[in-house]
Design an enzyme around this catalytic site. Structure first.
Site, PDB file in Angstrom:
ATOM      1  N   HIS A  78      -1.214 -12.702   3.846  1.00  0.00           N
ATOM      2  CA  HIS A  78      -1.985 -11.491   3.570  1.00  0.00           C
ATOM      3  C   HIS A  78      -3.445 -11.910   3.373  1.00  0.00           C
ATOM      4  CE1 HIS A  78      -1.820  -7.235   2.454  1.00  0.00           C
ATOM      5  NE2 HIS A  78      -2.789  -7.501   1.591  1.00  0.00           N
ATOM      6  N   ASN A  99       0.812  -1.216   0.000  1.00  0.00           N
ATOM      7  CA  ASN A  99       0.000   0.000   0.000  1.00  0.00           C
ATOM      8  C   ASN A  99       0.844   1.265   0.000  1.00  0.00           C
ATOM      9  OD1 ASN A  99      -1.936  -1.977   2.064  1.00  0.00           O
ATOM     10  ND2 ASN A  99      -2.792  -1.148   0.167  1.00  0.00           N
ATOM     11  N   ASN A 129      -2.912  -8.350  -2.209  1.00  0.00           N
ATOM     12  CA  ASN A 129      -3.921  -8.219  -3.254  1.00  0.00           C
ATOM     13  C   ASN A 129      -3.669  -7.046  -4.196  1.00  0.00           C
ATOM     14  OD1 ASN A 129      -4.605  -6.967  -0.671  1.00  0.00           O
ATOM     15  ND2 ASN A 129      -6.409  -6.177  -1.687  1.00  0.00           N
ATOM     16  N   HIS A 130      -2.839  -6.083  -3.781  1.00  0.00           N
ATOM     17  CA  HIS A 130      -2.542  -4.940  -4.653  1.00  0.00           C
ATOM     18  C   HIS A 130      -1.175  -5.069  -5.339  1.00  0.00           C
ATOM     19  CE1 HIS A 130      -6.130  -2.849  -3.468  1.00  0.00           C
ATOM     20  NE2 HIS A 130      -5.781  -2.840  -2.199  1.00  0.00           N
TER      21      HIS A 130
END
Ligand code: FE2
Length: 257
Positions: A150, A42, A68-69
């Site tokens: 995660h 992030n 996920n990013h």
């Protein structure tokens, strides 16, 4: 011999990055840290750029983990292939760029780090993290194994803790950005915490300006997420590992403001 391993929770946006740069080295010195893993997915709010990955590494991280990013900033894709210190989840499909695990040398001590992503309310397209990690652990032997899981669901993270208890040195959760108070050593010697928390703005909703988050929950359009100014924090955990057993003897949460 005992080694202290630091895991740092998700670094969010510029306030988190700047705070990491300011506090990580003094914290490592204070806690006598031998090896550091930082979740950086992030750093650009969603995803991270190669420049931000380099800043996290230069700040004192030995390994950067994602989630996920991982691929939200397309310019990171080649960087993932070129740099072994940055990991995306190992249970992404074989076609995904980059690598999901690595073995790193710490003055003769070999440390395996694995990044996994959960599937409950997060990424049902990923392969099963339980079977993927089970398979990975049949590979090369190392002195320590560290896992960044995660994941969204506390149940999925707790279950993974029991699944790997006694087989890995430490397992911590990331992604929810809210630290849990359940740090402990599991019965068979794995250090565990459900979520590390985050590194970024204190007065925020997971690192985002509160008014934007509220607007979203009211059904409006919050606009591009921005990080608030003001006080910042670094959250994570220190795992004390014993090289004689490869297991954990203590876990301590850290919160540096
Ligand atoms: Fe995430």
């Amino acid at each position: 011999m005992l080694y202290h391993v630091l895991a740092v929770g998700d670094v969010v946006s510029e306030p988190g990055l700047a705070h990491l740069e300011k506090t990580l080295r003094p914290l490592k010195k204070l806690k006598n840290i031998a090896f550091t893993v930082v979740n950086g997915e992030n750093a650009a709010a969603v995803g991270l750029t190669p420049e931000q990955a380099e800043r996290i590494y230069d700040a004192g991280a030995d390994v950067i983990t994602l989630g996920n990013h991982s691929f939200d900033k397309p310019q990171i894709v080649d960087f993932l292939d070129e740099h072994s210190y940055i990991l995306r989840p190992a249970n992404y499909t074989r076609r995904a760029p980059g690598r999901g695990w690595g073995i790193y040398d710490l003055n003769g001590i070999r440390i395996r780090v694995v990044n996994l992503i959960g599937r409950c309310n997060l990424n049902w397209g990923a392969d099963n993290p339980f079977t993927v990690v089970d398979q990975l652990l049949t590979g090369e032997k190392t002195d320590f194994t560290l896992i960044d899981f995660h994941a969204q669901a506390t149940s999925e993270k707790l279950a993974m803790g029991y699944f790997l208890d006694g087989r890995v040195s430490a397992l911590w959760g990331t992604h929810t950005h809210v630290p849990t108070a359940d740090e402990r050593v599991y019965p068979n010697g794995t250090g565990y915490i459900t979520d590390l928390g985050m590194t970024g703005a204190v007065e925020s909703v997971l690192g985002v300006k509160p008014e934007q988050s509220v607007e979203m929950f009211l059904g409006g359009l919050p606009g591009r997420f921005r990080a608030p100014e003001g006080p910042v924090k670094l959250q994570g955990a220190v795992f004390t590992l014993d090289s004689a057993t490869g297991l954990c003897v203590g876990v301590e949460r850290v919160d540096i403001r």
